[in-house]
Design a protein around this motif. Structure first.
Motif, PDB file in Angstrom:
ATOM      1  N   LYS A  31      36.510  37.947  26.031  1.00 35.39           N
ATOM      2  CA  LYS A  31      37.803  38.060  26.700  1.00 35.39           C
ATOM      3  C   LYS A  31      37.921  37.028  27.813  1.00 35.39           C
ATOM      4  O   LYS A  31      37.048  36.946  28.684  1.00 35.39           O
TER       5      LYS A  31
ATOM      6  N   GLY B 250      40.667  35.493  30.783  1.00 38.95           N
ATOM      7  CA  GLY B 250      41.898  35.788  31.510  1.00 38.95           C
ATOM      8  C   GLY B 250      42.489  34.559  32.165  1.00 38.95           C
ATOM      9  O   GLY B 250      41.786  33.589  32.484  1.00 38.95           O
TER      10      GLY B 250
ATOM     11  N   THR C  27      39.788  36.647  22.842  1.00 35.76           N
ATOM     12  CA  THR C  27      40.975  37.366  23.284  1.00 35.76           C
ATOM     13  C   THR C  27      41.429  36.723  24.586  1.00 35.76           C
ATOM     14  O   THR C  27      40.743  36.809  25.604  1.00 35.76           O
TER      15      THR C  27
ATOM     16  N   ILE D 291      44.137  36.442  27.514  1.00 36.22           N
ATOM     17  CA  ILE D 291      45.201  37.189  28.180  1.00 36.22           C
ATOM     18  C   ILE D 291      45.760  36.315  29.294  1.00 36.22           C
ATOM     19  O   ILE D 291      45.107  36.080  30.308  1.00 36.22           O
TER      20      ILE D 291
ATOM     21  N   SER E 115      44.090  42.728  38.011  1.00 30.24           N
ATOM     22  CA  SER E 115      44.357  43.467  36.781  1.00 30.24           C
ATOM     23  C   SER E 115      43.507  42.942  35.622  1.00 30.24           C
ATOM     24  O   SER E 115      42.962  43.727  34.836  1.00 30.24           O
ATOM     25  N   LEU E 116      43.357  41.637  35.545  1.00 31.52           N
ATOM     26  CA  LEU E 116      42.562  41.037  34.476  1.00 31.52           C
ATOM     27  C   LEU E 116      41.081  41.419  34.588  1.00 31.52           C
ATOM     28  O   LEU E 116      40.420  41.713  33.585  1.00 31.52           O
TER      29      LEU E 116
ATOM     30  N   ASP F 116      41.623  44.685  32.444  1.00 31.86           N
ATOM     31  CA  ASP F 116      41.355  44.106  31.126  1.00 31.86           C
ATOM     32  C   ASP F 116      39.884  43.771  30.916  1.00 31.86           C
ATOM     33  O   ASP F 116      39.476  43.502  29.778  1.00 31.86           O
TER      34      ASP F 116
END
Length: 403
Positions: free
Chosen positions: A43, A45, A84, A86, A103-104, A108
């Motif tokens: 992931k 961000g 992924t 974001i 928030s990330l 997330d």
């Protein structure tokens, strides 16, 4: 019975020893993971300006989204793990960027933050990310403050740093016009001030004599007409535009309206044909100079270049509506290739510590859209990524190198 028990006990001991011996190998095969990574996913961000005064630069995020989608579809991601990505809009507002990054990271659970735009935005999130030990990698901001591995070991830039860029221009001015009268338009924040300080350092003890006027503006100002008029009235024959694309385009257009013809140097981050020079007017932009560090993919001299051909084919397939004249498109692609290399080097050790270690150990890495002489070499003591620059001048269609 005793013999049978002894044999059974001996067998259990052997089995236990074999299991213990195999455990480290199994753990290694399974890989090491931190937040946002697994055997199937990585992931990443990002917070970037898709709206607001720097919205033109949101194109970087769009290209990077397309690149990671392409990696997932054609290569199965990186080392067998899908990416992924974001990417959130901050409108070029530091408070919103801070909110997005929290928030990330905390919501997330991303492994790292990548490609964040702007000096003030990156300054606003740097302390938080370093406190959390989250990599803040290859940011779209050139402040020399982002190469400080002792104080901020989790933050790394990508493009040539602002201070060195301005010193590079100063060297050219001192050679081409040592008696120049210099005017400077700069954004009133860390970004603009870093460039201004670099120019002063580059001019050395002649700075106070050569710089006849400086005018600042706020990023949210509707126009830069007023400071441009003041700079014009100073009698300067050389102008520095330490701006982003929107204000750069406004300034070039206003200079033409004033019938002012100074030798003009434009910050490399604003030197986009699509985002700056076209809106200003290609005819009005003729003669503008900047520090080139990437190939101009529209220039005939690169028409047969393998890497440019590959990029053009990739863009046609993956971003069919993209303007190839907009330098943000190849730039976003090059940024994404660099983070891809870091993650490939990390292999199966995808802790945040390992990702940061690999970012600080790039060796002679070549990004095809950088100028041919450019190689990326980072060390734990020096986080400078792209360092090679060459002066270029806009000819009304593309960029020519200045000897």
């Amino acid at each position: 019975m005793e013999t049978r028990d002894r044999a059974r006990s001996q067998w259990l001991s052997w089995a236990l020893a074999a299991a213990l011996a195999a455990a480290p190998a199994a753990a290694l095969a399974e890989g090491k993971y931190g937040p946002g990574t697994s055997d199937k996913e990585i992931k990443i961000g990002q917070t970037i300006a898709y709206s607001g005064p720097a919205s033109a630069y949101g194109q970087l995020g769009k290209v990077q989204t397309a690149y990671f989608d392409w990696l997932n579809k054609t290569k199965g991601g990186i080392n067998g793990r899908k990416i992924t990505f974001i990417s959130k809009d901050d409108g070029y507002q530091p408070p919103k960027a801070v909110e997005n990054v929290r928030s990330l990271v905390e919501g997330d659970d991303v492994a790292l933050i990548f490609g964040v735009l702007g000096t003030p935005i990156n300054m606003s999130i740097r302390t938080y990310l370093n406190g959390k030990k989250v990599p803040q990698l290859f940011i779209a901001a050139g402040s020399s403050a982002f190469n400080d591995p002792k104080k901020f070991p989790w933050t790394m830039g990508w493009q040539p740093n602002l201070h060195d860029e301005a010193k590079f221009y100063a060297k050219h001015v001192l050679s081409a016009n040592p008696n120049a009268k210099i005017a400077v338009l700069y954004q009133n924040d860390d970004f603009g001030k870093d460039l201004l300080n670099g120019l002063r350092d580059g001019l050395g003890d002649r700075a106070d004599k050569m710089i006849v006027s400086t005018q600042s503006f706020q990023a949210a100002d509707p126009t830069v007409d007023s400071p441009l008029v003041i700079l014009h009235n100073s009698g300067a024959d050389t102008l520095f535009l330490f701006t982003y694309s929107k204000q750069g385009a406004q300034a070039i257009s206003k200079i033409a309206d004033l019938n002012w013809k100074p030798a003009t140097y434009l910050h490399l981050g604003a030197a986009s044909v699509g985002a700056t020079l076209k809106p200003a007017g290609l005819d009005k932009s003729t003669g503008v100079m900047t520090a080139g560090f990437m190939k101009d993919v529209t220039d005939p001299k690169w028409a047969d270049d393998k890497d440019v051909k590959e990029w053009l084919a990739w863009t046609k397939e993956n971003m069919p509506g993209a303007d190839i004249n907009d330098s943000l498109n190849p730039a976003g692609y090059a940024y994404a290739q660099t983070i891809e290399q870091v993650l490939r080097q990390a292999g199966d050790d995808l802790t945040r510590e390992s990702i940061m270690k690999q970012a600080a150990n790039l060796k002679n890495f070549r990004v095809g859209l950088l100028l041919p002489e450019s190689r990326i070499n980072t060390t734990p003591e020096n986080y400078a990524v792209v360092t090679y620059m060459k002066l270029q001048r806009f000819n009304g269609k593309s960029w020519d190198f200045v000897d």
